[in-house]
Design a protein around this motif. Structure first.
Motif, PDB file in Angstrom:
ATOM      1  N   ALA A   1      37.346  41.859  36.551  1.00 32.34           N
ATOM      2  CA  ALA A   1      38.043  41.439  35.343  1.00 32.34           C
ATOM      3  C   ALA A   1      37.388  40.180  34.811  1.00 32.34           C
ATOM      4  N   THR A   2      36.715  40.302  33.690  1.00 32.67           N
ATOM      5  CA  THR A   2      36.042  39.146  33.100  1.00 32.67           C
ATOM      6  C   THR A   2      37.059  38.220  32.446  1.00 32.67           C
ATOM      7  N   ARG A   3      37.964  38.847  31.684  1.00 26.70           N
ATOM      8  CA  ARG A   3      38.983  38.059  30.981  1.00 26.70           C
ATOM      9  C   ARG A   3      40.190  37.907  31.896  1.00 26.70           C
ATOM     10  N   LYS A   4      40.314  36.725  32.468  1.00 26.51           N
ATOM     11  CA  LYS A   4      41.426  36.547  33.426  1.00 26.51           C
ATOM     12  C   LYS A   4      41.830  35.077  33.512  1.00 26.51           C
ATOM     13  N   ASP A   5      42.938  34.843  34.145  1.00 24.73           N
ATOM     14  CA  ASP A   5      43.428  33.492  34.408  1.00 24.73           C
ATOM     15  C   ASP A   5      42.317  32.724  35.119  1.00 24.73           C
ATOM     16  N   GLU A   6      41.952  31.556  34.579  1.00 26.67           N
ATOM     17  CA  GLU A   6      40.820  30.824  35.157  1.00 26.67           C
ATOM     18  C   GLU A   6      41.092  30.381  36.597  1.00 26.67           C
ATOM     19  N   LYS A   7      42.345  30.360  36.984  1.00 30.99           N
ATOM     20  CA  LYS A   7      42.651  29.976  38.370  1.00 30.99           C
ATOM     21  C   LYS A   7      42.232  31.079  39.351  1.00 30.99           C
ATOM     22  N   LEU A   8      41.869  32.239  38.809  1.00 28.97           N
ATOM     23  CA  LEU A   8      41.390  33.338  39.665  1.00 28.97           C
ATOM     24  C   LEU A   8      39.871  33.339  39.791  1.00 28.97           C
ATOM     25  N   ASN A   9      39.206  32.463  39.048  1.00 26.54           N
ATOM     26  CA  ASN A   9      37.746  32.434  39.086  1.00 26.54           C
ATOM     27  C   ASN A   9      37.235  32.224  40.508  1.00 26.54           C
ATOM     28  N   GLY A  10      36.231  33.017  40.868  1.00 27.59           N
ATOM     29  CA  GLY A  10      35.622  32.856  42.186  1.00 27.59           C
ATOM     30  C   GLY A  10      36.282  33.668  43.279  1.00 27.59           C
ATOM     31  N   LEU A  11      37.424  34.261  42.973  1.00 30.14           N
ATOM     32  CA  LEU A  11      38.089  35.078  43.988  1.00 30.14           C
ATOM     33  C   LEU A  11      37.516  36.494  44.008  1.00 30.14           C
ATOM     34  N   LYS A  12      37.354  37.040  45.196  1.00 33.80           N
ATOM     35  CA  LYS A  12      36.959  38.443  45.324  1.00 33.80           C
ATOM     36  C   LYS A  12      38.235  39.272  45.386  1.00 33.80           C
ATOM     37  N   LEU A  13      38.358  40.193  44.434  1.00 34.16           N
ATOM     38  CA  LEU A  13      39.572  41.006  44.342  1.00 34.16           C
ATOM     39  C   LEU A  13      39.296  42.404  44.863  1.00 34.16           C
ATOM     40  N   LEU A  14      39.953  42.767  45.942  1.00 37.22           N
ATOM     41  CA  LEU A  14      39.703  44.050  46.587  1.00 37.22           C
ATOM     42  C   LEU A  14      40.913  44.979  46.478  1.00 37.22           C
ATOM     43  N   VAL A  15      40.623  46.293  46.411  1.00 36.72           N
ATOM     44  CA  VAL A  15      41.691  47.286  46.380  1.00 36.72           C
ATOM     45  C   VAL A  15      41.996  47.701  47.818  1.00 36.72           C
ATOM     46  N   VAL A  16      43.252  47.568  48.187  1.00 34.05           N
ATOM     47  CA  VAL A  16      43.677  47.869  49.555  1.00 34.05           C
ATOM     48  C   VAL A  16      44.684  49.012  49.536  1.00 34.05           C
ATOM     49  N   ARG A  17      44.497  49.955  50.443  1.00 30.83           N
ATOM     50  CA  ARG A  17      45.472  51.039  50.586  1.00 30.83           C
ATOM     51  C   ARG A  17      46.134  50.899  51.946  1.00 30.83           C
ATOM     52  N   PRO A  18      47.475  50.862  51.984  1.00 29.14           N
ATOM     53  CA  PRO A  18      48.156  50.721  53.277  1.00 29.14           C
ATOM     54  C   PRO A  18      47.712  51.799  54.257  1.00 29.14           C
ATOM     55  N   LYS A  19      47.609  51.411  55.514  1.00 29.83           N
ATOM     56  CA  LYS A  19      47.226  52.331  56.584  1.00 29.83           C
ATOM     57  C   LYS A  19      48.248  53.455  56.675  1.00 29.83           C
ATOM     58  N   TYR A  20      47.838  54.573  57.147  1.00 31.32           N
ATOM     59  CA  TYR A  20      48.704  55.728  57.423  1.00 31.32           C
ATOM     60  C   TYR A  20      49.192  56.429  56.161  1.00 31.32           C
ATOM     61  N   THR A  21      48.494  56.226  55.046  1.00 31.24           N
ATOM     62  CA  THR A  21      48.825  56.991  53.847  1.00 31.24           C
ATOM     63  C   THR A  21      47.540  57.294  53.096  1.00 31.24           C
ATOM     64  N   ASP A  22      47.541  58.379  52.358  1.00 29.63           N
ATOM     65  CA  ASP A  22      46.396  58.721  51.523  1.00 29.63           C
ATOM     66  C   ASP A  22      46.747  58.568  50.054  1.00 29.63           C
ATOM     67  N   ASP A  23      47.970  58.106  49.807  1.00 30.08           N
ATOM     68  CA  ASP A  23      48.467  58.060  48.443  1.00 30.08           C
ATOM     69  C   ASP A  23      47.929  56.831  47.702  1.00 30.08           C
ATOM     70  N   LEU A  24      47.110  57.072  46.706  1.00 31.72           N
ATOM     71  CA  LEU A  24      46.495  55.994  45.947  1.00 31.72           C
ATOM     72  C   LEU A  24      47.541  55.145  45.218  1.00 31.72           C
ATOM     73  N   ARG A  25      48.708  55.749  44.962  1.00 28.00           N
ATOM     74  CA  ARG A  25      49.762  55.003  44.273  1.00 28.00           C
ATOM     75  C   ARG A  25      50.288  53.836  45.105  1.00 28.00           C
ATOM     76  N   ALA A  26      50.039  53.893  46.398  1.00 28.67           N
ATOM     77  CA  ALA A  26      50.488  52.801  47.266  1.00 28.67           C
ATOM     78  C   ALA A  26      49.464  51.669  47.320  1.00 28.67           C
ATOM     79  N   SER A  27      48.313  51.873  46.696  1.00 27.97           N
ATOM     80  CA  SER A  27      47.272  50.849  46.756  1.00 27.97           C
ATOM     81  C   SER A  27      47.635  49.648  45.897  1.00 27.97           C
ATOM     82  N   PHE A  28      47.000  48.530  46.207  1.00 23.41           N
ATOM     83  CA  PHE A  28      47.244  47.291  45.456  1.00 23.41           C
ATOM     84  C   PHE A  28      45.992  46.433  45.532  1.00 23.41           C
TER      85      PHE A  28
END
Lengths: 88, 88, 88, 88, 88
Positions: free
Chosen positions: D12-39
């Motif tokens: 995300a290029t356009r974002k809150d500047e307080k997020l600059n430098g953070l690596k943002l990763l998509v995580v899916r809870p263990k024991y599920t294959d449902d992408l809707r549970a990802s965050f």
């Protein structure tokens, strides 16, 4: 807040000393029979089994106490007299 | 709070140093067999696998520690002796 | 925040005195008929049964009040005039 | 905390500047294959795609940073070496 | 944080004055078509309908603002350029 029914109590001898003296009740949200939805709330309204109660959750639960550092995330803040629901 | 069963433990060498020394246990909420409902809680009640425990979640979890700046959102605050549920 | 419909009210005589004077309304999230999804919110927007409202939850709910120590986790912060949803 | 698998990343290029430098990763809870549970979680443990990680959520997530005012509600606080689950 | 699509906006004339000036958008979490999962977020990233956005929830949402006492529990903190998910 949510409305729930007090369906039981929990006993724990070995626990965080900041919980000493608290009555811990098992609450099941209203309108469900699923025990998996039940949770434990600290009582601050002299509630008992069979009562329908108002429960505050999260950090706001701590506001029911005179001190902030208490590891409690659910508190019974009132005993419900009546619920008046008007559905079309 | 919720009642859960301790079903395991988690090991992480590379972690936030503020978590050093904490015992991290896997807890599954009572009344379910679904592993997807399980989560990790830091132990402050000398709990172990097989114990039924009381868990505090959210910001209130930090209140179990003597310091506020700890990235923990679930804490085992007690070992449950008995649950007394009265259902009609 | 979530959008919900005010479907009723709750009365509790025996309650945390910090809740005195608050109007407690039952809100059901929009787009569902399931009463199990309903919850109780303190009203700060002069809402009433039949209104569609905007509800803030969690610790942010307390920010609607002039004081921080209030055991409220859901607050009606506005009455919705219109919702404009564009779905493909 | 929850255990999840890192399955991707977000840009995300356009974002809150307080997020600059953070690596943002998509995580899916263990024991599920449902992408809707990802965050999305901010990484503080040098995690990458394929890693199994420990994630702290809510206000406690901010405790992983040296400053409090950061609009982050999920943080990867550790890389999991092993999970030992004992089920009867 | 979660990834969602902006699908609309909400208007409320009668509301907490601390919300004045905020753009309130309806966001539906990615990977679902269920409107019941939608919620309202205050925009701080100049987002609009059709944008895929990054949303921070809970008390951390308030960290996006220059003031703490604002009854907002969901904030759009970024506009997503791309999501790179690697599933086996």
């Amino acid at each position: 807040m949510i409305i729930g029914d007090v369906i039981g109590s929990v006993w724990a001898t070995r626990k965080d000393e900041k919980l000493n003296g608290l009555k811990l009740l098992v609450v099941r949200p209203k309108y469900t029979d699923d025990l998996r939805a039940s949770f434990v709330a600290a009582d601050t309204a002299s509630a008992g089994v069979g009562d329908t109660v108002l429960v505050t959750k999260g950090s706001s639960a701590r506001s029911a106490f005179g001190r902030e550092r208490i590891p409690v995330d659910s508190v019974i803040v009132g005993v419900v007299d009546s619920i008046d629901i008007k559905e079309d």
